[in-house]
Design an enzyme around this catalytic site. Structure first.
Site, PDB file in Angstrom:
ATOM      1  N   HIS A 134      87.165  60.601  43.078  1.00  0.00           N
ATOM      2  CA  HIS A 134      87.890  60.156  44.029  1.00  0.00           C
ATOM      3  C   HIS A 134      89.260  60.236  44.048  1.00  0.00           C
ATOM      4  O   HIS A 134      90.268  59.483  43.728  1.00  0.00           O
ATOM      5  CB  HIS A 134      87.481  58.698  44.220  1.00  0.00           C
ATOM      6  CG  HIS A 134      86.132  58.263  44.442  1.00  0.00           C
ATOM      7  ND1 HIS A 134      85.413  58.278  45.741  1.00  0.00           N
ATOM      8  CD2 HIS A 134      85.142  58.020  43.409  1.00  0.00           C
ATOM      9  CE1 HIS A 134      84.190  58.078  45.426  1.00  0.00           C
ATOM     10  NE2 HIS A 134      83.862  57.811  44.252  1.00  0.00           N
ATOM     11  N   GLY A 180      87.948  52.168  47.002  1.00  0.00           N
ATOM     12  CA  GLY A 180      88.052  50.837  47.414  1.00  0.00           C
ATOM     13  C   GLY A 180      88.593  50.558  48.810  1.00  0.00           C
ATOM     14  O   GLY A 180      88.583  51.403  49.413  1.00  0.00           O
ATOM     15  N   GLU A 214      87.469  46.880  47.395  1.00  0.00           N
ATOM     16  CA  GLU A 214      86.123  46.237  48.002  1.00  0.00           C
ATOM     17  C   GLU A 214      86.419  44.827  47.821  1.00  0.00           C
ATOM     18  O   GLU A 214      85.660  44.054  48.069  1.00  0.00           O
ATOM     19  CB  GLU A 214      84.968  46.579  47.157  1.00  0.00           C
ATOM     20  CG  GLU A 214      84.438  47.911  47.857  1.00  0.00           C
ATOM     21  CD  GLU A 214      83.668  48.763  46.766  1.00  0.00           C
ATOM     22  OE1 GLU A 214      84.023  48.814  45.767  1.00  0.00           O
ATOM     23  OE2 GLU A 214      82.758  49.506  47.365  1.00  0.00           O
ATOM     24  N   THR A 273      83.592  54.348  49.737  1.00  0.00           N
ATOM     25  CA  THR A 273      83.311  53.044  50.943  1.00  0.00           C
ATOM     26  C   THR A 273      84.244  53.396  51.979  1.00  0.00           C
ATOM     27  O   THR A 273      83.502  52.962  53.156  1.00  0.00           O
ATOM     28  CB  THR A 273      83.156  51.640  50.144  1.00  0.00           C
ATOM     29  OG1 THR A 273      82.786  51.955  48.605  1.00  0.00           O
ATOM     30  CG2 THR A 273      82.416  50.919  50.786  1.00  0.00           C
ATOM     31  N   TYR A 296      80.086  57.505  52.369  1.00  0.00           N
ATOM     32  CA  TYR A 296      78.923  56.584  52.076  1.00  0.00           C
ATOM     33  C   TYR A 296      78.153  56.520  53.271  1.00  0.00           C
ATOM     34  O   TYR A 296      76.813  56.426  53.365  1.00  0.00           O
ATOM     35  CB  TYR A 296      79.441  55.355  51.928  1.00  0.00           C
ATOM     36  CG  TYR A 296      79.586  54.664  50.550  1.00  0.00           C
ATOM     37  CD1 TYR A 296      79.983  55.835  49.413  1.00  0.00           C
ATOM     38  CD2 TYR A 296      79.445  53.521  50.018  1.00  0.00           C
ATOM     39  CE1 TYR A 296      80.236  55.484  48.318  1.00  0.00           C
ATOM     40  CE2 TYR A 296      79.684  53.207  48.882  1.00  0.00           C
ATOM     41  CZ  TYR A 296      80.065  53.974  47.875  1.00  0.00           C
ATOM     42  OH  TYR A 296      80.168  53.725  46.539  1.00  0.00           O
ATOM     43  N   HIS A 332      75.259  58.904  46.415  1.00  0.00           N
ATOM     44  CA  HIS A 332      75.515  57.511  45.763  1.00  0.00           C
ATOM     45  C   HIS A 332      74.322  56.623  45.645  1.00  0.00           C
ATOM     46  O   HIS A 332      73.834  56.506  46.783  1.00  0.00           O
ATOM     47  CB  HIS A 332      76.677  57.044  46.366  1.00  0.00           C
ATOM     48  CG  HIS A 332      76.999  55.380  45.959  1.00  0.00           C
ATOM     49  ND1 HIS A 332      77.893  54.931  45.161  1.00  0.00           N
ATOM     50  CD2 HIS A 332      76.226  54.338  46.272  1.00  0.00           C
ATOM     51  CE1 HIS A 332      77.653  53.757  45.244  1.00  0.00           C
ATOM     52  NE2 HIS A 332      76.689  53.411  45.726  1.00  0.00           N
ATOM     53  N   ARG A 373      72.902  53.571  35.786  1.00  0.00           N
ATOM     54  CA  ARG A 373      73.579  52.183  36.414  1.00  0.00           C
ATOM     55  C   ARG A 373      72.645  51.006  35.757  1.00  0.00           C
ATOM     56  O   ARG A 373      73.472  50.119  35.462  1.00  0.00           O
ATOM     57  CB  ARG A 373      74.016  52.242  37.651  1.00  0.00           C
ATOM     58  CG  ARG A 373      72.984  51.867  38.738  1.00  0.00           C
ATOM     59  CD  ARG A 373      73.593  51.182  40.079  1.00  0.00           C
ATOM     60  NE  ARG A 373      74.532  52.107  40.813  1.00  0.00           N
ATOM     61  CZ  ARG A 373      75.530  51.801  41.107  1.00  0.00           C
ATOM     62  NH1 ARG A 373      76.039  50.476  40.740  1.00  0.00           N
ATOM     63  NH2 ARG A 373      76.450  52.457  41.805  1.00  0.00           N
ATOM     64  N   ASP A 390      83.683  60.078  38.257  1.00  0.00           N
ATOM     65  CA  ASP A 390      83.683  58.912  39.332  1.00  0.00           C
ATOM     66  C   ASP A 390      85.280  58.510  39.194  1.00  0.00           C
ATOM     67  O   ASP A 390      85.471  57.154  39.405  1.00  0.00           O
ATOM     68  CB  ASP A 390      82.757  57.892  39.177  1.00  0.00           C
ATOM     69  CG  ASP A 390      82.493  56.681  40.586  1.00  0.00           C
ATOM     70  OD1 ASP A 390      82.928  57.491  41.381  1.00  0.00           O
ATOM     71  OD2 ASP A 390      81.826  55.647  40.622  1.00  0.00           O
ATOM     72  N   SER A 422      86.829  52.603  42.814  1.00  0.00           N
ATOM     73  CA  SER A 422      86.910  51.409  42.369  1.00  0.00           C
ATOM     74  C   SER A 422      85.670  50.868  41.682  1.00  0.00           C
ATOM     75  O   SER A 422      84.714  51.380  41.997  1.00  0.00           O
ATOM     76  CB  SER A 422      87.045  50.346  43.717  1.00  0.00           C
ATOM     77  OG  SER A 422      86.077  50.164  44.364  1.00  0.00           O
TER      78      SER A 422
HETATM   79 ZN    ZN Z   1      79.385  56.179  44.136  1.00  0.00          ZN
END
Ligand code: ZN
Length: 380
Positions: free
Chosen positions: A64, A69, A71, A100, A131, A196, A228, A286, A290
């Protein structure tokens, strides 16, 4: 500038033993034991890599560049990535993405940042879109972005199985993925679609449905964050067995691991144990995303920031704690992502490839020097 790099313990990423490399015009011109240069000494530089491992510069498939973020409101926005952090991490090729927020961070700003990092020495590409569908592009379409903008190599990161995803019909996703493929074909690029994947119950099922309702080859789909949680990782191993590629995220928090995240090294070791194709497994950092912590109601409690240095740290972890052979661990951040993304002159040490190189001390596996396109950009 001509550079002769001598006595490298070369990992191309395959181990090739002791070799010399001749570098000119930012590319590797020759590889062989005891290369000679028929020029006066002041006309070329010699780097003696005696005792050092020399690996390809690292390829980070998700960064990024502009931060991510926030968020938890504007106070939680994460910062832009700085060149110094990139250089010291060993990453010489990186692919920037929005996350996002694609309103206050735009594809144009992302392209500008990619050009900044390239101007400073590394090679930065970007995904178009973010996204949400419809994807935000620079020229008005995915196909045009791929055809007209050299840095754009695919779309991403498009969110699926996530409470932050756009929840658009899968036919809309198929349309964007096929535009990326066609744009990529016409421009001679990979044109992959980088997804994602959140912690939603759907896991990778949307990708399978997308393959069922279209003629898109599985090789165009590249899902990330596959480690994840253990359920998603199990599904990702199935996707790998079905012929797909999977990406594991190296930026992490102790809480994520307590919540069931699979460490990249442990995940890679499982791939090897199950005899699956490790050439289609990659790590990405990544970086500067955020990293939110949510409570049980999905409310954001806190936001931390992803780190580009975590990319190589995960490789070291795989070797030192999970007994993964160095060449396989290195492949996940060099040749594998380069192949999946269609970057044929990156991620490997071979004649005519870019002279992106990382020198590594063999015992500690610490990075001692980084070259990008033949120039030293960082030294311990
Ligand atoms: Zn992601």
């Amino acid at each position: 500038m001509i550079t002769l790099l001598k006595n490298a313990q070369l990992y191309s990423p395959a181990p090739l033993g002791s070799q010399d490399l001749l570098i000119a015009d930012g590319r590797i011109q020759a590889i062989g034991p005891e290369l000679k240069v028929e020029l006066p000494n002041h006309c070329f530089e010699v780097i003696d890599a005696h005792g050092q491992i020399v690996a390809p510069g690292f390829v980070d498939a998700l960064v990024h560049l502009l931060g991510g973020g926030g968020e938890a409101g504007f106070g939680s926005r994460t910062p832009e990535l700085h060149f110094d952090e990139v250089a010291r991490s060993g990453v010489t090729t990186l692919i920037g993405a929005l996350g996002t927020d694609s309103i206050t961070r735009t594809p144009e700003q992302l392209l500008g940042k990619a050009r900044e990092l390239t101007a400073l020495g590394v090679t930065a590409y970007c995904y178009t879109g973010s996204y949400h569908l419809p994807l935000k592009t620079i020229t008005g379409s995915v196909e045009r972005d791929l055809l007209l903008i050299p840095e754009v190599i695919g779309i991403g990161e498009v969110a699926i199985s996530d409470h932050r995803a756009s929840h658009a019909p899968l036919s809309d996703f198929a349309q964007q993925v096929s535009q990326a493929r066609v744009g990529g074909m016409l421009a001679g690029k990979g044109g992959v679609s980088f997804f994602h994947v959140g912690d939603g119950a759907g896991r990778l099922e949307p990708l399978r449905t997308l393959l069922n309702i279209s003629d898109i080859p599985i090789t165009q789909l590249y899902p990330t964050h596959c480690n994840r949680n253990s359920e998603l990782f199990t599904d990702a191993l199935a996707f790998l067995a079905e012929g797909g590629a999977i990406d594991l995220t190296t930026s992490t928090l102790p809480q994520y691991q307590q919540q069931g995240e699979v460490a990249c090294g442990a995940g890679l070791a499982q791939v090897l144990e199950q005899g699956l194709d490790w050439r289609r497994v990659t790590f990405s950092s990544d970086a500067n995303a955020s990293l939110p912590l949510f409570d049980e109601q999905g409310r954001t409690i806190r936001v931390e920031c992803g780190r580009i240095a975590s990319l190589y740290e995960a490789v070291v972890g795989a070797v030192q704690h999970h007994q993964v052979p160095l060449e396989i661990a290195l492949s996940t951040i060099t040749q594998n992502p380069a192949d999946i993304l269609g970057l044929c002159h990156k991620g490997r040490i071979a004649e005519n490839c870019d002279a992106d190189l990382v020198l590594i001390e063999p015992d500690s596996l610490a990075i001692t020097r980084v070259l990008a396109k033949g120039k030293t950009i960082w030294q311990a």
